[in-house]
Design an enzyme around this catalytic site. Structure first.
Site, PDB file in Angstrom:
ATOM      1  CG  HIS A 176      -0.392   0.242   2.527  1.00 44.18           C
ATOM      2  ND1 HIS A 176      -0.089  -0.763   3.419  1.00 44.18           N
ATOM      3  CD2 HIS A 176      -0.058   1.391   3.159  1.00 44.18           C
ATOM      4  CE1 HIS A 176       0.387  -0.247   4.532  1.00 44.18           C
ATOM      5  NE2 HIS A 176       0.420   1.060   4.402  1.00 44.18           N
ATOM      6  CB  SER A 228       3.277   1.634   6.024  1.00 40.46           C
ATOM      7  OG  SER A 228       2.006   1.685   6.575  1.00 40.46           O
ATOM      8  CG  ASP A 243       0.018  -4.147   2.797  1.00 41.06           C
ATOM      9  OD1 ASP A 243       0.329  -3.508   1.765  1.00 41.06           O
ATOM     10  OD2 ASP A 243      -0.217  -3.592   3.895  1.00 41.06           O
TER      11      ASP A 243
END
Length: 365
Positions: free
Chosen positions: A115, A224, A145
């Site tokens: 993402h 992230s 992901d």
């Protein structure tokens, strides 16, 4: 209950005529981060630790030692997307996702979250010494992901982190997270493993990621793709999501497990894509945890070909007792398309055995 939130930070700039606007928003599930392009890298050196106790008795490091040892291998990733027109008509608009990543091998492959680079028209990778390089997306997988970005950086900048065996992680283990929350480079937080075997939802909004590691180490927007490390400084997962009512850290964060990272990264580097096995059933844990009830069967799937029907209860796979839907999904996802599995099912009070050849899950866009 609050939804899990993907933790990339996004700056949105809308350009129209001579004016510009900017803001910072948080990506929730289903929102993009940014990437495209393709490329492959040659065989490289990466280290994976097999087995071993999770709670380290010898060789345990302090948080400061881990930060000093591993920070040079953690990078900031800036992904930019652009569209043909602004919100006000004419001109163009851009969005920048800011995340983290870490050096995976000596060839310049960087691990991050899918993402972070989803839809990106350009990717920039910044190392802890301030040097920056253009990143090329080798491959990305929305079902887990996970993404791999390649940089042509000198060997002196490429110090791969070691991947630990995430199956050996235990509740209460000490952990350290390194990343770039809110653009604050090389930020370090620490905590413990709060739970293992959690299930989170992938960016495709339909695929469960099983085996996620829950931690109370501070994870915020921009973390992230960064590493979650054990007290030996080895990667046990990549920080990917938070659960929060305030849209910020509340001590409930999740990391995609290192064993899955290694499997998917290897596929992405080798072929540019990852394949996932598909049985073709919608599973639901039986009320008494005595198996997995099949609530639907996809036509022309491995399950339909094996004669599995709606209402069947799967009680074992290749001799391993199946007690819940998460377990079934985890075993299937760890297998390869084309593999033949043996399922024990209960139907109308009788038990029978069927064989199914796993299909391939369609690629997510």
């Amino acid at each position: 209950m609050a939804r899990n939130k993907i933790v990339a930070a996004v700056a949105v700039a809308a350009l129209a005529g001579g004016g510009a606007g900017a803001g910072v928003v948080a990506l929730t599930h289903g929102s993009g981060g940014n990437g495209s392009q393709s490329g492959t890298s040659a065989a490289a050196t990466t280290t994976v630790v097999e087995g071993g106790a999770s709670t380290v008795a010898n060789g345990q490091l302090t948080i400061g030692q881990i930060a000093k040892q591993d920070s040079k291998s953690v990078v900031e990733i800036d992904s930019t997307t652009s569209s043909g027109s602004s919100f006000f008509g004419g001109g163009s608009s851009t969005a920048t996702a800011e995340g983290s990543g870490f050096v995976y091998d000596t060839q310049g492959d960087i691990i991050t979250n899918e993402h972070v680079v989803d839809g990106a028209s350009s990717v920039t990778v910044k190392f802890s010494d301030g040097s920056t390089y253009k990143g090329t997306i080798v491959g990305k997988d929305t079902s887990t992901d996970i993404a791999v970005v390649h940089v042509n950086a000198p060997a002196s900048s490429l110090s791969p982190l070691t991947l630990a065996d995430s199956d050996a992680v235990q509740v209460g283990d000490g952990v350290v997270a390194i990343g770039n929350p809110f653009g604050l480079d090389d930020s370090v937080s620490s905590g413990i493993v709060s739970a293992v075997g959690r299930e989170i939802t992938a960016p495709d909004n339909e695929t469960p990621i099983d085996g996620a590691i829950q931690t109370d180490a501070a994870i915020n927007h921009g973390n992230s793709g960064g590493p979650l490390l054990n007290m030996k400084g080895q990667v046990i997962g990549i920080t990917s999501q938070i659960q929060s009512d305030s849209d910020g850290n509340e001590g409930v964060g999740f990391a995609v497990p290192a064993n899955l990272v290694h499997t998917i990264a290897t596929e992405l580097i080798t072929s540019g894509s990852a394949q996932h096995a598909l049985l073709g059933v919608t599973p639901a844990t039986a009320a008494d945890n005595s198996g997995v009830k099949v609530t639907s069967v996809e036509s022309n799937s491995a399950a339909s070909g094996a004669g599995i029907k709606k209402g069947d209860v799967i009680t074992a796979l290749d001799g391993t007792a199946i007690t819940n839907a998460s377990q079934l999904r985890a075993i299937i996802s760890a297998d390869k398309p084309g593999a033949t599995i043996t399922l024990t099912i209960r139907r109308s009070g009788s038990t029978k055995t069927v064989h199914a050849t796993l299909g391939t899950k369609p690629a997510s866009s």
